[in-house]
Design a protein around this motif. Structure first.
Motif, PDB file in Angstrom:
ATOM      1  N   ARG A  32     -67.919 -28.973  -6.479  1.00 20.02           N
ATOM      2  CA  ARG A  32     -68.713 -27.822  -6.950  1.00 20.02           C
ATOM      3  C   ARG A  32     -68.733 -26.702  -5.907  1.00 20.02           C
ATOM      4  O   ARG A  32     -68.586 -25.529  -6.247  1.00 20.02           O
ATOM      5  CB  ARG A  32     -70.137 -28.272  -7.278  1.00 20.02           C
ATOM      6  CG  ARG A  32     -70.973 -27.142  -7.898  1.00 20.02           C
ATOM      7  CD  ARG A  32     -72.445 -27.470  -7.972  1.00 20.02           C
ATOM      8  NE  ARG A  32     -72.980 -27.525  -6.616  1.00 20.02           N
ATOM      9  CZ  ARG A  32     -73.779 -28.484  -6.159  1.00 20.02           C
ATOM     10  NH1 ARG A  32     -74.151 -29.467  -6.933  1.00 20.02           N
ATOM     11  NH2 ARG A  32     -74.220 -28.456  -4.925  1.00 20.02           N
ATOM     12  N   GLN A  35     -64.952 -25.177  -5.448  1.00 23.32           N
ATOM     13  CA  GLN A  35     -64.185 -24.788  -6.631  1.00 23.32           C
ATOM     14  C   GLN A  35     -63.973 -23.286  -6.743  1.00 23.32           C
ATOM     15  O   GLN A  35     -62.876 -22.831  -7.083  1.00 23.32           O
ATOM     16  CB  GLN A  35     -64.867 -25.322  -7.881  1.00 23.32           C
ATOM     17  CG  GLN A  35     -64.036 -25.195  -9.121  1.00 23.32           C
ATOM     18  CD  GLN A  35     -64.651 -25.947 -10.284  1.00 23.32           C
ATOM     19  OE1 GLN A  35     -65.812 -26.353 -10.241  1.00 23.32           O
ATOM     20  NE2 GLN A  35     -63.880 -26.136 -11.332  1.00 23.32           N
ATOM     21  N   ALA A  36     -64.975 -22.486  -6.454  1.00 18.54           N
ATOM     22  CA  ALA A  36     -64.823 -21.031  -6.575  1.00 18.54           C
ATOM     23  C   ALA A  36     -63.776 -20.506  -5.593  1.00 18.54           C
ATOM     24  O   ALA A  36     -62.976 -19.633  -5.948  1.00 18.54           O
ATOM     25  CB  ALA A  36     -66.162 -20.335  -6.339  1.00 18.54           C
ATOM     26  N   ASP A  37     -63.770 -21.029  -4.373  1.00 17.87           N
ATOM     27  CA  ASP A  37     -62.763 -20.598  -3.393  1.00 17.87           C
ATOM     28  C   ASP A  37     -61.352 -20.941  -3.858  1.00 17.87           C
ATOM     29  O   ASP A  37     -60.435 -20.129  -3.749  1.00 17.87           O
ATOM     30  CB  ASP A  37     -63.001 -21.258  -2.026  1.00 17.87           C
ATOM     31  CG  ASP A  37     -64.182 -20.678  -1.287  1.00 17.87           C
ATOM     32  OD1 ASP A  37     -64.599 -19.542  -1.598  1.00 17.87           O
ATOM     33  OD2 ASP A  37     -64.689 -21.360  -0.372  1.00 17.87           O
ATOM     34  N   TRP A  39     -60.344 -21.474  -6.964  1.00 17.34           N
ATOM     35  CA  TRP A  39     -59.988 -20.665  -8.138  1.00 17.34           C
ATOM     36  C   TRP A  39     -59.612 -19.242  -7.725  1.00 17.34           C
ATOM     37  O   TRP A  39     -58.599 -18.716  -8.182  1.00 17.34           O
ATOM     38  CB  TRP A  39     -61.143 -20.635  -9.150  1.00 17.34           C
ATOM     39  CG  TRP A  39     -60.711 -20.021 -10.450  1.00 17.34           C
ATOM     40  CD1 TRP A  39     -60.209 -20.679 -11.527  1.00 17.34           C
ATOM     41  CD2 TRP A  39     -60.695 -18.626 -10.779  1.00 17.34           C
ATOM     42  NE1 TRP A  39     -59.887 -19.781 -12.518  1.00 17.34           N
ATOM     43  CE2 TRP A  39     -60.169 -18.502 -12.087  1.00 17.34           C
ATOM     44  CE3 TRP A  39     -61.056 -17.468 -10.108  1.00 17.34           C
ATOM     45  CZ2 TRP A  39     -60.002 -17.284 -12.726  1.00 17.34           C
ATOM     46  CZ3 TRP A  39     -60.896 -16.247 -10.749  1.00 17.34           C
ATOM     47  CH2 TRP A  39     -60.379 -16.159 -12.033  1.00 17.34           C
ATOM     48  N   ARG A  40     -60.426 -18.612  -6.874  1.00 19.98           N
ATOM     49  CA  ARG A  40     -60.121 -17.242  -6.445  1.00 19.98           C
ATOM     50  C   ARG A  40     -58.768 -17.187  -5.728  1.00 19.98           C
ATOM     51  O   ARG A  40     -57.979 -16.270  -5.947  1.00 19.98           O
ATOM     52  CB  ARG A  40     -61.220 -16.706  -5.516  1.00 19.98           C
ATOM     53  CG  ARG A  40     -62.436 -16.211  -6.241  1.00 19.98           C
ATOM     54  CD  ARG A  40     -63.370 -15.396  -5.340  1.00 19.98           C
ATOM     55  NE  ARG A  40     -63.654 -16.018  -4.065  1.00 19.98           N
ATOM     56  CZ  ARG A  40     -64.685 -16.814  -3.826  1.00 19.98           C
ATOM     57  NH1 ARG A  40     -65.544 -17.089  -4.784  1.00 19.98           N
ATOM     58  NH2 ARG A  40     -64.884 -17.326  -2.626  1.00 19.98           N
ATOM     59  N   ASP A  52     -57.144 -21.641 -13.726  1.00 21.51           N
ATOM     60  CA  ASP A  52     -57.870 -22.855 -14.108  1.00 21.51           C
ATOM     61  C   ASP A  52     -56.974 -24.087 -13.977  1.00 21.51           C
ATOM     62  O   ASP A  52     -57.376 -25.102 -13.402  1.00 21.51           O
ATOM     63  CB  ASP A  52     -58.392 -22.756 -15.542  1.00 21.51           C
ATOM     64  CG  ASP A  52     -59.528 -21.771 -15.702  1.00 21.51           C
ATOM     65  OD1 ASP A  52     -60.199 -21.441 -14.695  1.00 21.51           O
ATOM     66  OD2 ASP A  52     -59.756 -21.327 -16.844  1.00 21.51           O
ATOM     67  N   THR A  55     -56.183 -24.780 -10.297  1.00 15.77           N
ATOM     68  CA  THR A  55     -57.355 -25.342  -9.621  1.00 15.77           C
ATOM     69  C   THR A  55     -57.496 -26.818  -9.970  1.00 15.77           C
ATOM     70  O   THR A  55     -57.722 -27.663  -9.093  1.00 15.77           O
ATOM     71  CB  THR A  55     -58.623 -24.561 -10.018  1.00 15.77           C
ATOM     72  OG1 THR A  55     -58.476 -23.204  -9.590  1.00 15.77           O
ATOM     73  CG2 THR A  55     -59.869 -25.168  -9.388  1.00 15.77           C
TER      74      THR A  55
END
Length: 188
Positions: A32, A35-37, A39-40, A52, A55
């Motif tokens: 969690r 994940q944002a890092d 994906w970016r 997506d 990732t």
């Protein structure tokens, strides 16, 4: 002096070690919180249309390698180096696909919409278009250091190249971006 990012990297690395020992809750928090890092990073390198999937592939590879994570770098740096290899493999696979009128067969069949539709922010779209014009290695270096905020040393670890190479790629990427902006302004 320890920064907030250093503390967060230490926390994520501890979570990764705990997850490797079978702590399911630590694994969930680690995914969690990273994940944002991931994906970016994949979106900047390969496009949001495939971020997506890339990732997901990154975490699939990380899960199988987590037990071998030795902590020589932060867990975030280690994970982004896996993401980088996933993106490279993605581009290799795309290059091997049959071409139909200059497009790979999948794109031709799906009639894929433009990558950055719906962003709603002209500056984000413009930055994306400018970044898309960069050499992939330069785009990767400037994305890591200037957009995602990694140090040059961390970027060198992620890219698996010398520190001087990252510095050079970022400098050249800046020059390329400025030249592209100036060219756009001159014709627009």
């Amino acid at each position: 002096m320890t920064t907030g990012r250093d503390r967060d990297d230490q926390r994520l690395t501890t979570l990764a070690f705990d997850a490797a020992r079978g702590d399911q809750r630590a694994f969930e928090v680690w995914v969690r919180d990273t994940q944002a890092d991931v994906w970016r990073f994949t979106a900047h390198l390969a496009g949001s249309a495939v971020a997506d999937d890339l990732t997901q592939e990154t975490y699939a590879r990380a899960v199988t390698a987590l037990a071998r994570f030795a902590g020589r770098s932060s867990a975030r740096t280690w994970l982004l180096s896996i993401a980088r290899r996933v993106v490279v493999d993605h581009f290799r696979a795309r290059a091997a696909r049959p071409q139909v009128s200059g497009q790979d067969w999948e794109t031709a069949v799906e009639s894929e919409s433009p990558r950055r539709t719906g962003a709603g922010f002209e500056d984000v779209v413009e930055l994306g278009l400018l970044l898309d014009q960069l050499d992939p290695e330069r785009r990767e270096a400037i994305t890591l250091t200037q957009i995602l905020g990694y140090s040059y040393t961390e970027a060198a670890e992620i890219c698996d190249c010398p520190l001087g190479t990252v510095r050079s790629r970022v400098a050249r990427a800046r020059e390329d971006l400025l030249a592209a902006r100036d060219h756009r302004d001159a014709i627009g």
